[in-house]
Write a protein that holds these residues in place. Structure first.
Motif, PDB file in Angstrom:
ATOM      1  N   GLU A   1      -5.010   3.117   6.919  1.00 54.38           N
ATOM      2  CA  GLU A   1      -4.665   1.700   6.768  1.00 54.38           C
ATOM      3  C   GLU A   1      -3.373   1.394   7.504  1.00 54.38           C
ATOM      4  OE1 GLU A   1      -4.933  -2.316   5.304  1.00 54.38           O
ATOM      5  OE2 GLU A   1      -6.292  -0.711   5.931  1.00 54.38           O
TER       6      GLU A   1
ATOM      7  N   LYS B   1       0.812  -1.210   0.000  1.00 50.23           N
ATOM      8  CA  LYS B   1       0.000   0.000   0.000  1.00 50.23           C
ATOM      9  C   LYS B   1       0.850   1.265   0.000  1.00 50.23           C
ATOM     10  CE  LYS B   1      -3.318  -2.715   2.592  1.00 50.23           C
ATOM     11  NZ  LYS B   1      -2.373  -3.716   3.094  1.00 50.23           N
TER      12      LYS B   1
ATOM     13  N   LYS C   1     -14.759   1.799   0.003  1.00 53.85           N
ATOM     14  CA  LYS C   1     -14.556   0.587   0.795  1.00 53.85           C
ATOM     15  C   LYS C   1     -13.284  -0.111   0.344  1.00 53.85           C
ATOM     16  CE  LYS C   1     -16.919  -3.749   2.018  1.00 53.85           C
ATOM     17  NZ  LYS C   1     -18.149  -4.550   1.810  1.00 53.85           N
ATOM     18  N   PHE C   2     -12.481  -0.551   1.315  1.00 55.21           N
ATOM     19  CA  PHE C   2     -11.282  -1.314   1.024  1.00 55.21           C
ATOM     20  C   PHE C   2     -11.597  -2.792   1.132  1.00 55.21           C
ATOM     21  CE2 PHE C   2      -7.523  -3.462   3.044  1.00 55.21           C
ATOM     22  CZ  PHE C   2      -6.804  -3.612   1.868  1.00 55.21           C
TER      23      PHE C   2
ATOM     24  N   TRP D   1     -14.676   7.910   8.238  1.00 55.26           N
ATOM     25  CA  TRP D   1     -13.958   6.665   8.006  1.00 55.26           C
ATOM     26  C   TRP D   1     -14.249   5.730   9.176  1.00 55.26           C
ATOM     27  CZ3 TRP D   1     -11.831   4.571   3.927  1.00 55.26           C
ATOM     28  CH2 TRP D   1     -11.262   5.362   2.920  1.00 55.26           C
TER      29      TRP D   1
ATOM     30  N   ILE E   1      -9.471  -0.936  -3.468  1.00 56.83           N
ATOM     31  CA  ILE E   1     -10.235   0.111  -2.808  1.00 56.83           C
ATOM     32  C   ILE E   1     -11.261   0.608  -3.817  1.00 56.83           C
ATOM     33  CG2 ILE E   1      -8.485   1.888  -3.327  1.00 56.83           C
ATOM     34  CD1 ILE E   1      -9.492   3.268  -0.702  1.00 56.83           C
TER      35      ILE E   1
ATOM     36  N   THR F   1      -6.026   9.765   2.519  1.00 58.67           N
ATOM     37  CA  THR F   1      -6.458   9.511   3.897  1.00 58.67           C
ATOM     38  C   THR F   1      -6.566   8.014   4.167  1.00 58.67           C
ATOM     39  OG1 THR F   1      -8.783   9.841   3.209  1.00 58.67           O
ATOM     40  CG2 THR F   1      -7.630  11.718   4.197  1.00 58.67           C
ATOM     41  N   TYR F   2      -6.958   7.240   3.152  1.00 63.15           N
ATOM     42  CA  TYR F   2      -6.994   5.782   3.305  1.00 63.15           C
ATOM     43  C   TYR F   2      -5.604   5.238   3.627  1.00 63.15           C
ATOM     44  CZ  TYR F   2      -6.205   1.059   1.657  1.00 63.15           C
ATOM     45  OH  TYR F   2      -5.761  -0.227   1.545  1.00 63.15           O
TER      46      TYR F   2
ATOM     47  N   CYS G   1     -11.326  -0.827   5.943  1.00 62.77           N
ATOM     48  CA  CYS G   1     -11.689   0.569   6.178  1.00 62.77           C
ATOM     49  C   CYS G   1     -12.833   0.915   5.237  1.00 62.77           C
ATOM     50  CB  CYS G   1     -10.513   1.506   5.896  1.00 62.77           C
ATOM     51  SG  CYS G   1      -9.037   1.208   6.881  1.00 62.77           S
ATOM     52  N   GLN G   2     -13.836   1.647   5.747  1.00 59.19           N
ATOM     53  CA  GLN G   2     -14.956   2.060   4.918  1.00 59.19           C
ATOM     54  C   GLN G   2     -15.278   3.516   5.199  1.00 59.19           C
ATOM     55  OE1 GLN G   2     -18.191  -0.931   4.498  1.00 59.19           O
ATOM     56  NE2 GLN G   2     -17.078  -2.094   6.037  1.00 59.19           N
ATOM     57  N   LEU G   3     -15.712   4.234   4.156  1.00 54.10           N
ATOM     58  CA  LEU G   3     -16.015   5.661   4.264  1.00 54.10           C
ATOM     59  C   LEU G   3     -17.494   5.889   4.000  1.00 54.10           C
ATOM     60  CD1 LEU G   3     -14.791   8.586   4.559  1.00 54.10           C
ATOM     61  CD2 LEU G   3     -14.666   8.608   2.053  1.00 54.10           C
TER      62      LEU G   3
ATOM     63  N   ILE H   1      -9.516  10.698  -0.829  1.00 53.33           N
ATOM     64  CA  ILE H   1      -9.877   9.390  -0.285  1.00 53.33           C
ATOM     65  C   ILE H   1      -8.658   8.471  -0.268  1.00 53.33           C
ATOM     66  CG2 ILE H   1     -11.201   7.288  -0.750  1.00 53.33           C
ATOM     67  CD1 ILE H   1     -13.500   9.071  -1.676  1.00 53.33           C
TER      68      ILE H   1
END
Length: 226
Positions: free
Chosen positions: A219, A42, A175-176, A154, A190, A214-215, A161-163, A211
């Motif tokens: 993460e 990542k 959504k990851f 988040w 993602i 910040t993800y 992780c989901q927003l 997105i």
């Protein structure tokens, strides 16, 4: 609706509330160096999507075996830098934003436990419905303001992780997805739903980049808290 009354993370829908009039943007995350993908996919990865015209790459520099700077590029242009800190808040720099100031993580993302349960205790395992979860610094929800000025939340779980929009609608924005075969190429995705990318093209691109950036931070924070 007040933040304190916001439902538990397990009350959220796992699909967008409105119909999919447009396709979602699904970024597949693959390692830049396929020989050494584990743990670095990542922060040193390539984000590609068949439904989005740009490719994103992340490259991280290390200092004393710890991440010090992650550079996020869109095609050949730098769009953001994450300056990782251990004893102070991590700093973000969005290159295309107004001004060139560094934004601390605790300003960009407000912590929220995400639970309205009486006696909810941060940093400890607790039951929510029939699910045992961990409430700690790496698992607290984060409240953010998107580039289009909408407020979103988040939701950080142990494996994803989901927003969502931070309102009563609780619309899923991103959504990851993770599989057990991680980090095999093509198994990390993602997904950014149409509800997230409204407005004209420049604004939509800014939301996508916000997105993704910040993800990346959340993460890493989630993994560090495991």
């Amino acid at each position: 609706m007040s933040t304190s009354a916001f439902p538990s993370k397990f009350d959220f829908p796992d699909t967008p509330n409105s119909g999919d009039s447009e396709p979602s943007i699904a970024f597949t995350i693959s390692p830049i160096n396929p020989l050494h993908p584990s743990g670095f996919t990542k922060l040193n990865g390539k984000y590609t999507s068949s439904s989005f015209p740009h490719t994103y790459t992340t490259k991280t520099e290390n200092e004393n075996w710890l991440p010090s700077l992650t550079t996020v590029r869109c095609d050949d242009s730098v769009v953001a830098n994450i300056h990782w800190k251990t004893l102070s808040p991590t700093l973000f720099h969005f290159v295309d934003s107004v001004g060139s100031e560094m934004i601390p993580s605790n300003v960009l993302m407000r912590h929220d436990s995400g639970s309205n349960e009486p006696g909810s205790k941060k940093g400890a395992y607790q039951w929510e419905g029939n699910v045992l979860t961990l409430r700690g610094s790496g698992f607290e929800d984060r409240i953010v303001t998107l580039p289009d000025e909408r407020q979103a939340r988040w939701v950080i779980g142990r494996i994803t992780c989901q927003l969502y929009t931070n309102n009563e609608a609780r619309t899923l924005l991103a959504k990851f997805h993770r599989t057990r075969k991680e980090p095999k190429e093509g198994t990390l995705v993602i997904q950014i739903f149409p509800e997230a990318t409204q407005g004209e093209a420049k604004q939509r691109k800014a939301v996508v980049e916000f997105i993704l950036v910040t993800y990346l931070y959340l993460e890493k924070t989630r993994i560090d808290s495991l």
